[in-house]
Enzyme design. Structure first.
Site, mmCIF file in Angstrom:
data_model
loop_
_atom_site.group_PDB
_atom_site.id
_atom_site.type_symbol
_atom_site.label_atom_id
_atom_site.label_comp_id
_atom_site.label_asym_id
_atom_site.label_seq_id
_atom_site.Cartn_x
_atom_site.Cartn_y
_atom_site.Cartn_z
ATOM 1 N N ASP A 165 -46.101 48.859 33.195
ATOM 2 C CA ASP A 165 -44.782 48.870 32.558
ATOM 3 C C ASP A 165 -44.193 50.259 32.389
ATOM 4 O O ASP A 165 -42.976 50.405 32.255
ATOM 5 C CB ASP A 165 -44.856 48.152 31.206
ATOM 6 C CG ASP A 165 -45.003 46.650 31.374
ATOM 7 O OD1 ASP A 165 -44.485 46.115 32.372
ATOM 8 O OD2 ASP A 165 -45.634 46.015 30.516
ATOM 9 N N TYR A 175 -41.610 40.020 28.576
ATOM 10 C CA TYR A 175 -42.418 40.264 27.378
ATOM 11 C C TYR A 175 -41.767 41.265 26.435
ATOM 12 O O TYR A 175 -41.062 42.179 26.859
ATOM 13 C CB TYR A 175 -43.818 40.765 27.751
ATOM 14 C CG TYR A 175 -44.850 39.656 27.731
ATOM 15 C CD1 TYR A 175 -45.272 39.106 26.520
ATOM 16 C CD2 TYR A 175 -45.370 39.137 28.900
ATOM 17 C CE1 TYR A 175 -46.198 38.077 26.489
ATOM 18 C CE2 TYR A 175 -46.304 38.104 28.880
ATOM 19 C CZ TYR A 175 -46.714 37.581 27.662
ATOM 20 O OH TYR A 175 -47.623 36.556 27.627
#
Length: 753
Positions: free
Chosen positions: A376, A461
């Site tokens: 990420d 998320y």
């Protein structure tokens, strides 16, 4: 009735009337507004914390102007740049070297030069590459120097660059053009012409260095709800490595367990009745799987936490102080939240505490799911930390702080109110004891902590990043995962890789692994690593030699080298691992801070995997190395798109150097395995999905420092516990008899999208 009786009745009537008047007068009166008590200034840093400060929008703009005028090549705004253009990818602060900073903070040295780190994509060159420049001094830049080779040992190949928003737009255009070649199939499978289908990227992009080939998963898109739970079974592989967008092409198509060379081949198979089509109705907004729309009218409001006399913490610039704590906070564009110069009672405990990376690794029997290993940081953990919702993401009365960034644009942007700071009452004693023997008394202290929080939304998320500071001198770091699960189309033996959570939706198993850097300076920079654990020894009872007893004893060890201090993930490790100072406390023990990890991580990628070295930090739940300026981070944003030849490989940090009386860094991995289930719809809940670690004083003090807290409570059986002077809790009714001043609810988190 005699006169005496009449007088008594009259007095009672007057008393009743007086009581009723008092009730009527007070019933309609609103409580007074809480008045803030001025805080005593704990200490003054004279702006020293600004040595770590994130760049201001004005500084970013100055760097952009300097680069445009001094590189000698044309720069195109990254928001519209083609791969064959040159552009500014990002600008962030360049944190000065630790030695320079400490000379300034502790030794009265000069303030280090303020500099920026600029990342540029040079596509319009004979040898396209990514180059990093340090630009300074700020606020008026006058020089730049190329630090790429110094940092990475060579040039960064162009194929390693993160995918830009413009590149995704061009890919979507290509996919839409190809979908138009299968109109009858799309109408049959998905009640769609393709324009209402949403693409989701996977990563990494291929199988070897140089590849830039990505699987994209297609979903039904419904406004106002997450599309991640509505896969249609169609996935496409796009080749987008060429500098010229016109040469990108659709390499392969997957549908319901079958592979095709193109969408035209898919259409031909459908027309020839050679394809098993699962017909999926176009979802309706009010009934789509995963909708978060309200199902009931709001009820009465829940409990509200507020400070009757105002916040007990103080914020100045990028520094917050609270009951002996002093913390400097910031946000890295890529890796997210980071803290510097963490002190307690004036002593530095941590020089740097920073998030490094968040890995999400998936399993599936569809190509997109099975190939996904999101790193990420390459997407931008800090960049995608959006505005927090007052009263839900953080307490309503928390202090909210704006964060600024420059990425894929020549114009700085602001994520307003994207970091919050608040004091939290955990509704749990930090310590307490009720004495019912020898003497009668009660003593205790509420567990109030200072919390610094931000939340990153990385595609589906949401990660809640918490840094908490306790009255006992402990630091707690925690991350919770929520948001939408990612999913695959359910077909074949899909439940080998997760659970069915919808008519055609497989919640795909995955693991979350998070990595942190902790540069502890415990009573100075030079520390050693000590471990303690228990064992049993069988001994004869000294008072009864014919009998034996299993006696636990403490096994102490000082680790000498880095290899000894690299503890594999999910393997047993000593229960007590501490950074120890050479200086003792009052009782003769080394002043130390203990690292205590709370994690239930999944299994690390096998060492045989060709991409394992790019996430080799995940091999270890804890690794302690000597601190080096040339090892500032455990990973790189370039590892995502070339994990086969990682730009930064953490495994190389561990080279068995001595770690006795050295400046040391702890690298900590936490995580959990997530097998999605029905209760993950619509969203994964934070309950049970939180992991982290503590930094706890271990013989650092001579006693628990919280005994000095003004919030402490003590009263004996002989005292009047209801007297305000004897018991602070008895002071609460009058002190809290006020209404908090709540600012109007506003939200602007969608403005920069």
């Amino acid at each position: 009735m005699n006169v005496k009786t009449m007088l008594i009745l009259l007095i009672l009537a007057l008393a009743t009337i007086f009581a009723l008047v008092c009730v009527l007068l007070t019933r309609g009166r609103a409580p007074s507004t809480c008045q803030h008590r001025p805080l005593e200034q704990e200490d003054s840093d004279d702006g020293q914390s600004l040595v770590f400060a994130d760049l201001t929008p004005e500084e970013m703009a100055q760097v952009v102007r300097y680069l445009q005028g001094n590189l000698g090549v044309p720069l195109v705004d990254a928001s519209r740049a083609k791969p064959s253009d040159n552009c500014i990818a990002s600008i962030d602060v360049q944190v000065p070297a630790k030695a320079e900073v400490l000379r300034f903070l502790d030794g009265g040295g000069a303030r280090p030069r303020r500099e920026a780190l600029a990342v540029l994509y040079f596509g319009s060159q004979p040898d396209p590459n990514v180059t990093e420049y340090v630009v300074g001094p700020l606020p008026t830049p006058a020089y730049h120097r190329d630090v790429t080779v110094q940092k990475y040992g060579g040039k960064v190949p162009y194929h390693r660059r993160p995918v830009t928003g413009k590149e995704y737009v061009d890919i979507n255009t290509l996919i839409q053009r190809e979908l138009r070649k299968a109109p009858r199939f799309l109408a049959a499978c998905c009640e769609s012409d393709g324009t209402d289908l949403v693409i989701l990227t996977t990563a990494p992009r291929g199988f070897k260095s140089g590849d830039r080939t990505t699987w994209f998963v297609l979903f039904h898109g419904v406004a106002g709800t997450g599309y991640y739970l509505s896969p249609v079974g169609l996935e496409v592989l796009v080749e987008h490595g060429d500098l010229h967008v016109s040469r990108w092409w659709l390499r392969q198509v997957f549908y319901n367990g079958q592979y095709f060379a193109s969408t035209r081949d898919l259409e031909d198979a459908f027309v020839a009745n050679l394809l098993e089509v699962v017909r999926i109705e176009k979802p309706r907004a009010e009934a789509v799987l995963g909708s978060m729309r309200l199902r009931h009218q709001p009820g009465s409001p829940g409990p509200l936490q507020y400070e009757p006399q105002g916040p007990r913490y103080s914020i100045r610039d990028n520094r917050v102080t609270f009951q002996g704590w002093s913390i400097t906070f910031g946000m890295n564009l890529n890796s997210g939240p980071r803290l510097f110069d963490i002190r307690y009672r004036g002593e530095r405990i941590v020089y740097e505490l920073s998030l490094q990376e968040a890995l999400a690794l998936y399993g599936s029997n569809c190509p997109g799911g099975m190939s996904t290993r999101y790193l990420d940081g390459s997407f931008g953990i800090g960049r995608f930390s959006y505005e927090l919702v007052r009263g839900l993401d953080c307490p309503y009365t928390a202090t909210y702080v704006d964060r600024h960034y420059l990425a894929e644009s020549e114009t700085p942007k602001t994520n307003q109110n994207s970091l919050c700071i608040f004091e939290h009452d955990a509704a749990l004693p930090l310590r307490r004891h009720f004495s019912d023997s020898h003497s009668l008394y009660y003593g205790g202290l509420r567990k109030n902590t200072l919390v610094i929080r931000t939340i990153s939304t990385l595609i589906n998320y949401d990660y809640i990043w918490d840094f908490m500071f306790h009255g006992s001198g402990a630091v707690e770091v925690r991350v919770h995962a929520t948001g939408y699960i990612s999913s695959s189309f359910l077909h074949g033996r899909g439940t080998n890789y997760g659970n069915r959570v919808g008519p055609h939706t497989l919640g795909t198993m995955h693991l979350h692994h998070i990595h942190y850097k902790v540069d502890l300076d415990v009573d100075g920079q030079l520390n050693s690593l000590e471990t303690q654990d228990m064992e049993y020894e069988l001994v004869k009872d000294p008072w009864s030699m014919q009998n034996t007893i299993e006696r636990p004893y403490l096994r102490r060890e000082r680790l000498e080298r880095e290899d000894e201090a690299a503890f594999p993930l999910n393997a047993p490790m000593p229960r007590y691992v501490s950074f120890a100072s050479p200086k003792p406390n009052k009782w003769g023990h080394p002043r130390s801070y203990r690292i205590q990890i709370s994690s239930f991580a999944g299994e690390h990628l096998p060492a045989s995997s060709p991409m394992e070295r790019s996430i080799s930090w995940g091999r270890y739940q804890l690794a302690v190395t000597r601190r080096k300026e040339e090892e500032p981070t455990s990973t790189s944003i370039y590892n995502q798109n070339d994990p086969w030849t990682p730009t930064v490989a953490f495994a190389d940090f561990i080279d068995n150097e001595t770690i006795t009386s050295e400046d040391l860094v702890a690298w900590i991995s936490v995580g959990f395995l997530h097998v999605p289930h029905a209760e993950d719809v619509p969203n994964t809940v934070t309950v049970g999905n939180g992991v982290g670690f503590f930094l706890r004083p271990y013989n650092y003090f001579n006693e628990d420092p919280s005994v000095d807290s003004p919030d402490s409570v003590y009263f004996s059986g002989e005292e009047d516990a209801g007297a305000c002077g004897a018991n602070p809790l008895a002071c609460l009714p009058p002190a809290a008899a006020c209404a908090p001043h709540l600012p109007p609810f506003r939200y602007g988190g969608f403005l920069n999208l």
